[in-house]
Design a protein around this motif. Structure first.
Motif, mmCIF file in Angstrom:
data_model
loop_
_atom_site.group_PDB
_atom_site.id
_atom_site.type_symbol
_atom_site.label_atom_id
_atom_site.label_comp_id
_atom_site.label_asym_id
_atom_site.label_seq_id
_atom_site.Cartn_x
_atom_site.Cartn_y
_atom_site.Cartn_z
ATOM 1 N N THR A 176 44.996 37.691 41.575
ATOM 2 C CA THR A 176 45.482 37.340 40.240
ATOM 3 C C THR A 176 46.982 37.623 40.171
ATOM 4 O O THR A 176 47.545 38.274 41.070
ATOM 5 N N LYS A 178 48.533 39.676 38.301
ATOM 6 C CA LYS A 178 48.741 41.132 38.246
ATOM 7 C C LYS A 178 48.626 41.737 39.644
ATOM 8 O O LYS A 178 49.418 42.602 40.031
ATOM 9 N N LEU A 290 41.441 32.189 34.686
ATOM 10 C CA LEU A 290 41.780 33.248 35.625
ATOM 11 C C LEU A 290 40.604 33.545 36.554
ATOM 12 O O LEU A 290 39.481 33.082 36.318
ATOM 13 N N ALA A 293 36.668 33.796 35.603
ATOM 14 C CA ALA A 293 36.400 33.045 34.377
ATOM 15 C C ALA A 293 35.067 32.317 34.427
ATOM 16 O O ALA A 293 34.532 31.914 33.396
ATOM 17 N N HIS A 472 37.368 31.395 29.880
ATOM 18 C CA HIS A 472 37.677 32.825 29.880
ATOM 19 C C HIS A 472 36.362 33.588 29.815
ATOM 20 O O HIS A 472 35.562 33.395 28.906
ATOM 21 N N GLU A 473 36.137 34.425 30.834
ATOM 22 C CA GLU A 473 34.949 35.275 30.901
ATOM 23 C C GLU A 473 33.660 34.501 30.634
ATOM 24 O O GLU A 473 32.812 34.903 29.836
ATOM 25 N N MET A 492 47.715 29.723 29.214
ATOM 26 C CA MET A 492 47.382 31.108 29.563
ATOM 27 C C MET A 492 46.811 31.853 28.361
ATOM 28 O O MET A 492 45.987 32.755 28.522
ATOM 29 N N ARG A 493 47.213 31.473 27.155
ATOM 30 C CA ARG A 493 46.635 32.114 25.967
ATOM 31 C C ARG A 493 45.146 31.789 25.867
ATOM 32 O O ARG A 493 44.335 32.643 25.516
ATOM 33 N N THR A 496 43.287 33.748 28.734
ATOM 34 C CA THR A 496 43.163 35.196 28.568
ATOM 35 C C THR A 496 42.341 35.558 27.336
ATOM 36 O O THR A 496 42.151 36.739 27.024
#
Length: 504
Positions: A176, A178, A290, A293, A472-473, A492-493, A496
């Motif tokens: 990722t 991060k 991400l 996801a 997302h998730e 990206m909003r 996430t």
């Protein structure tokens, strides 16, 4: 500023394999305390040059100097002992053994009785994991880790050798953003401590962010070495491919037809819930999100290789798909995310890899296989997709990653699918091959094919898709009808979970 001494010099390296010359007078010089990018298209010779350095493939001719000394006739074990370590692109963990055993495999600490000292191994492993800020119990079995964490363990293993020179081959392919920043932080610390790093990546933004110099290979030959700060993206691409690439995303407006595929309330308790979407003929639906996801899991469920509840419709009729064979019979194709793990058959040749999903069509009425037609089809797609290979009988494991990907694309096109699921179709592929794959995807859409494309690269999703579904998730957070109105930051909003669920 005085020039640092070279920790590595590779001069006039030639490497011949049966039927092909992989390297032709290749060169590479790396200074102490330097992060040095090795760039080039797939098939340019990057991995082969590194395998020569690490002792896997001794060069046919040429000289290698390490720490000022000529080194020759050495094994991978000798290379490690000298201080040369490599993190390979394809991960090969011992999945049913703990992290600590994977790190210290073959060099386990021993007690006075000559037995493995597990307590000491545990402590040593904790220390090296702390260096990369990975909070995992060293006793955890590798099979319980994500691909990203397995990659970080490989980095920890390389560091544990206390190597002077670390080769990183596509180390961020499963990380990722991060985790990439975490890796870069580790690399900077290694550089401060005088370590040298050879960094191989097709992600140009990473090259500009972390490297000091760039060496470019093309068709097995040395092209140039330049300071990263002196390069532009355009200049680097031209060095790599020998030409300007003006159109990375050759998306053209295709005629969009009726709904071809509809998914309703698809759920798998563990990975995704209530996923619904439609895709039309001639349309490319991009799927963004991400790591974790649930994008890949959804596609695998539709393709019948993962269990799920819900409804799937093709041309308005509900279908039952419980296996990959069912999916293929319904004119579906799936280009998988990890070509090494569940794509290629490495020990088989190109002909076998390319035709294996379409074998039924090659069986004649007399039950004999039509080998002539198989070979004709394989030659046709090698030419159409510009696969670099000496011939159809070359083992696929000997091809570069980009050329392996092209063979897999050909495999599925031979089944004449109506619906194509492309999971990270350009992962680990150079910019030249990416442009070719993008052109092919657009061409298929123009032929009326229905395409669902997963990509972790937002410019690719935005540049190639007609519409974009963001996850997302395990949930769909948005289906964006007009990709041109959005920025990467806005996508990206959605990815996430910062945007409330909003389906257009």
């Amino acid at each position: 500023m005085t020039e640092q001494p070279h920790v590595l010099e590779m001069k006039n390296i030639i490497k011949n394999f049966p039927g092909v010359q992989a390297l032709k007078n290749a060169e590479l010089s790396v200074e102490a305390g330097e992060i040095h990018a090795l760039m080039g298209e797939n098939g340019a010779g990057k991995s082969t040059l590194m395998k020569c350095l690490i002792g896997i493939h001794p060069p046919t001719s040429g000289e290698i100097y390490f720490d000022g000394k000529l080194i020759e006739n050495y094994s991978t074990a000798d290379a490690l002992n000298m201080g040369i370590s490599m993190i390979h692109q394809e991960l090969n963990p011992v999945e049913h053994r703990p992290i600590m055993e994977n790190i210290w495999l073959g060099r386990e600490p021993k007690n006075r009785l000559g037995l493995v000292d597990h307590k000491k191994m545990y402590e040593m492993s904790k220390e090296v994991l702390e260096l990369i800020d990975l909070k995992e119990d060293p006793r955890t079995e590798m099979r319980h880790l994500t691909v990203a964490k397995m990659q970080m363990i490989e980095i920890a293993k390389a560091i544990s050798y206390n190597a002077k020179l670390i080769i990183m081959d596509e180390p961020t392919s499963a990380l990722t953003n991060k985790e990439v920043e975490q890796l870069f932080s580790i690399m900077r610390k290694l550089k401060e401590n005088g370590k040298s790093i050879i960094y191989i990546s097709h992600k140009l933004d990473e090259i500009f962010a972390i490297t000091d110099k760039v060496t470019v290979l093309r068709d097995g030959q040395y092209i140039a070495t330049e300071k990263t700060a002196d390069l532009t993206v355009e200049r680097m691409i031209k060095l790599m491919v020998g030409r300007d690439i003006t159109e990375m995303f050759p998306k053209v407006a295709c005629e969009i037809g009726d709904v071809k595929l509809e998914v309703k309330n698809l759920s798998n308790g563990k990975h995704f819930k209530n996923v619904s979407f439609q895709v039309r003929k001639g349309e490319i639906l991009g799927v963004a999100g991400l790591v974790g996801a649930g994008r890949t899991e959804v596609i695998e469920a539709i393709f019948g290789i993962r269990s799920a509840d819900g409804e799937i419709y093709i041309d308005g009729e509900r279908v039952s798909i419980h296996s990959a064979e069912d999916a293929i019979n319904n004119k579906m194709a799936l280009l998988t995310e990890d070509r090494r793990m569940n794509g290629i058959f490495p020990m088989l040749n190109i002909l076998q890899n390319m035709t294996i999903s379409n074998m039924k069509s090659y069986v004649k009425k007399n039950k004999l296989v039509d080998h002539k037609r198989m070979k004709t089809d394989a030659h046709r797609f090698i030419e159409t997709l510009s696969v670099k290979t000496p011939g159809i009988h070359q083992k696929i494991e000997n091809l570069s990653g980009g050329n392996q990907q092209k063979v897999l694309v050909a495999r599925w096109l031979l089944t004449e699918p109506d619906i194509l699921f492309l999971d990270e179709p350009t992962r680990g592929i150079d910019v030249g091959a990416k442009a070719e794959i993008h052109k092919l995807i657009t061409s298929l859409a123009g032929q009326g094919k229905t395409i669902v494309m997963i990509s972790s690269e937002l410019p690719e999703v935005m540049g190639m898709s007609d519409r974009i579904m963001v996850m997302h998730e395990g949930r769909v957070t948005g289906i964006i009808e007009n990709r041109k109105d959005l920025t990467q930051e806005e996508i990206m909003r959605y990815a996430t979970g910062a945007v409330e669920e909003k389906l257009a």
